[in-house]
Write a protein that holds these residues in place. Sequence first.
Motif, PDB file in Angstrom:
ATOM      1  N   GLY A  26     -11.002   0.869  11.083  1.00 42.28           N
ATOM      2  CA  GLY A  26     -11.505   1.221  10.231  1.00 42.28           C
ATOM      3  C   GLY A  26     -11.642   1.427   8.997  1.00 42.28           C
ATOM      4  O   GLY A  26     -11.112   2.245   8.240  1.00 42.28           O
ATOM      5  N   ILE A  27     -10.663   0.332   8.667  1.00 42.20           N
ATOM      6  CA  ILE A  27     -10.071  -0.783   7.541  1.00 42.20           C
ATOM      7  C   ILE A  27     -10.854  -1.925   7.297  1.00 42.20           C
ATOM      8  O   ILE A  27     -10.688  -2.843   8.709  1.00 42.20           O
ATOM      9  CB  ILE A  27      -8.989  -0.531   7.322  1.00 42.20           C
ATOM     10  CG1 ILE A  27      -7.579  -1.646   8.419  1.00 42.20           C
ATOM     11  CG2 ILE A  27      -8.056   0.957   7.371  1.00 42.20           C
ATOM     12  CD1 ILE A  27      -6.220  -1.498   7.705  1.00 42.20           C
ATOM     13  N   ILE A  28     -11.086  -2.728   6.350  1.00 43.33           N
ATOM     14  CA  ILE A  28     -11.497  -4.156   6.637  1.00 43.33           C
ATOM     15  C   ILE A  28      -9.400  -4.839   5.975  1.00 43.33           C
ATOM     16  O   ILE A  28      -8.641  -4.882   5.529  1.00 43.33           O
ATOM     17  CB  ILE A  28     -11.544  -4.504   4.850  1.00 43.33           C
ATOM     18  CG1 ILE A  28     -12.827  -3.439   4.770  1.00 43.33           C
ATOM     19  CG2 ILE A  28     -11.892  -6.014   4.749  1.00 43.33           C
ATOM     20  CD1 ILE A  28     -13.463  -4.033   3.632  1.00 43.33           C
ATOM     21  N   PHE A  29      -9.188  -4.361   7.462  1.00 41.21           N
ATOM     22  CA  PHE A  29      -7.636  -5.465   7.787  1.00 41.21           C
ATOM     23  C   PHE A  29      -7.001  -6.990   7.482  1.00 41.21           C
ATOM     24  O   PHE A  29      -6.479  -7.007   6.254  1.00 41.21           O
ATOM     25  CB  PHE A  29      -7.086  -5.480   8.812  1.00 41.21           C
ATOM     26  CG  PHE A  29      -6.077  -6.006   9.602  1.00 41.21           C
ATOM     27  CD1 PHE A  29      -5.662  -7.027   9.725  1.00 41.21           C
ATOM     28  CD2 PHE A  29      -4.933  -4.384   9.337  1.00 41.21           C
ATOM     29  CE1 PHE A  29      -4.178  -7.460   9.732  1.00 41.21           C
ATOM     30  CE2 PHE A  29      -4.149  -5.401   9.780  1.00 41.21           C
ATOM     31  CZ  PHE A  29      -3.307  -6.671  10.198  1.00 41.21           C
ATOM     32  N   ASN A  96       0.802   1.181   7.733  1.00 39.83           N
ATOM     33  CA  ASN A  96       0.044   1.437   6.748  1.00 39.83           C
ATOM     34  C   ASN A  96      -1.207   0.675   6.271  1.00 39.83           C
ATOM     35  O   ASN A  96       0.211  -0.125   5.563  1.00 39.83           O
ATOM     36  CB  ASN A  96       0.606   3.272   5.987  1.00 39.83           C
ATOM     37  CG  ASN A  96       0.373   3.407   5.623  1.00 39.83           C
ATOM     38  OD1 ASN A  96      -1.714   3.368   5.609  1.00 39.83           O
ATOM     39  ND2 ASN A  96      -0.672   5.072   5.859  1.00 39.83           N
ATOM     40  N   ALA A  97      -1.246   0.699   5.739  1.00 35.97           N
ATOM     41  CA  ALA A  97      -1.642  -0.166   4.198  1.00 35.97           C
ATOM     42  C   ALA A  97      -0.910  -0.079   3.482  1.00 35.97           C
ATOM     43  O   ALA A  97      -1.238   1.427   2.914  1.00 35.97           O
ATOM     44  CB  ALA A  97      -3.467  -0.226   3.555  1.00 35.97           C
ATOM     45  N   VAL A  98      -0.784  -0.335   1.867  1.00 36.80           N
ATOM     46  CA  VAL A  98      -0.372  -0.252   0.957  1.00 36.80           C
ATOM     47  C   VAL A  98      -0.917  -0.787   0.306  1.00 36.80           C
ATOM     48  O   VAL A  98      -1.643  -1.777  -0.100  1.00 36.80           O
ATOM     49  CB  VAL A  98       1.561  -0.771   1.154  1.00 36.80           C
ATOM     50  CG1 VAL A  98       1.798  -0.216   2.368  1.00 36.80           C
ATOM     51  CG2 VAL A  98       1.754  -2.416   1.212  1.00 36.80           C
ATOM     52  N   ASP A  99      -0.332  -0.055  -1.495  1.00 36.72           N
ATOM     53  CA  ASP A  99      -0.903  -1.039  -2.885  1.00 36.72           C
ATOM     54  C   ASP A  99       0.405  -0.719  -3.687  1.00 36.72           C
ATOM     55  O   ASP A  99       0.761   0.297  -3.601  1.00 36.72           O
ATOM     56  CB  ASP A  99      -2.294   0.178  -3.028  1.00 36.72           C
ATOM     57  CG  ASP A  99      -2.941  -0.534  -3.781  1.00 36.72           C
ATOM     58  OD1 ASP A  99      -4.170  -0.111  -4.313  1.00 36.72           O
ATOM     59  OD2 ASP A  99      -2.801  -1.755  -4.216  1.00 36.72           O
ATOM     60  N   SER A 100      -0.142  -1.437  -4.644  1.00 40.51           N
ATOM     61  CA  SER A 100       1.242  -1.300  -5.763  1.00 40.51           C
ATOM     62  C   SER A 100       0.389  -0.035  -6.718  1.00 40.51           C
ATOM     63  O   SER A 100      -0.291   0.002  -6.262  1.00 40.51           O
ATOM     64  CB  SER A 100       1.132  -2.319  -6.628  1.00 40.51           C
ATOM     65  OG  SER A 100       1.676  -3.655  -5.765  1.00 40.51           O
TER      66      SER A 100
END
Length: 122
Positions: A26-29, A96-100
């Motif tokens: 479900g994500i653009i891995f 999890n996906a992470v972001d700054s």
Amino acid sequence: QVQLVESGGGLVQAGGSLRLSCAASGIIFSIATMGWFRQAPGKQRELVAHITRRFSTDYADSVKGRFTISRDNAKNTVYLRMNSLKPEDTAVYYCNAVDSTTSGLKEIYHTWGQGTQVTVSS
């Protein structure tokens, strides 16, 4: 719909090793920075390792030199190899996906997987 499925945890003696896996859908891995988090009883969830889409990695000081994060974009899977495990590594591990953000790296998705329990005996 985002789905994160962690596996590979278990009970191990101090000094032992485990390899965790996290399958994402479900994500653009392939373009996501992926992270491994852990939460010990009574403590906040913490980020212990992350890997960028260009395969750059970084680690929390507490695991540096012992843990290795990797990814397989063909399988939409991120791994965490844990060596020289210590009792203080005991926790539920999540990915999890992470972001700054202005507060540092944060998880992107509020829906977490079930996690995988790692228990290290002394």
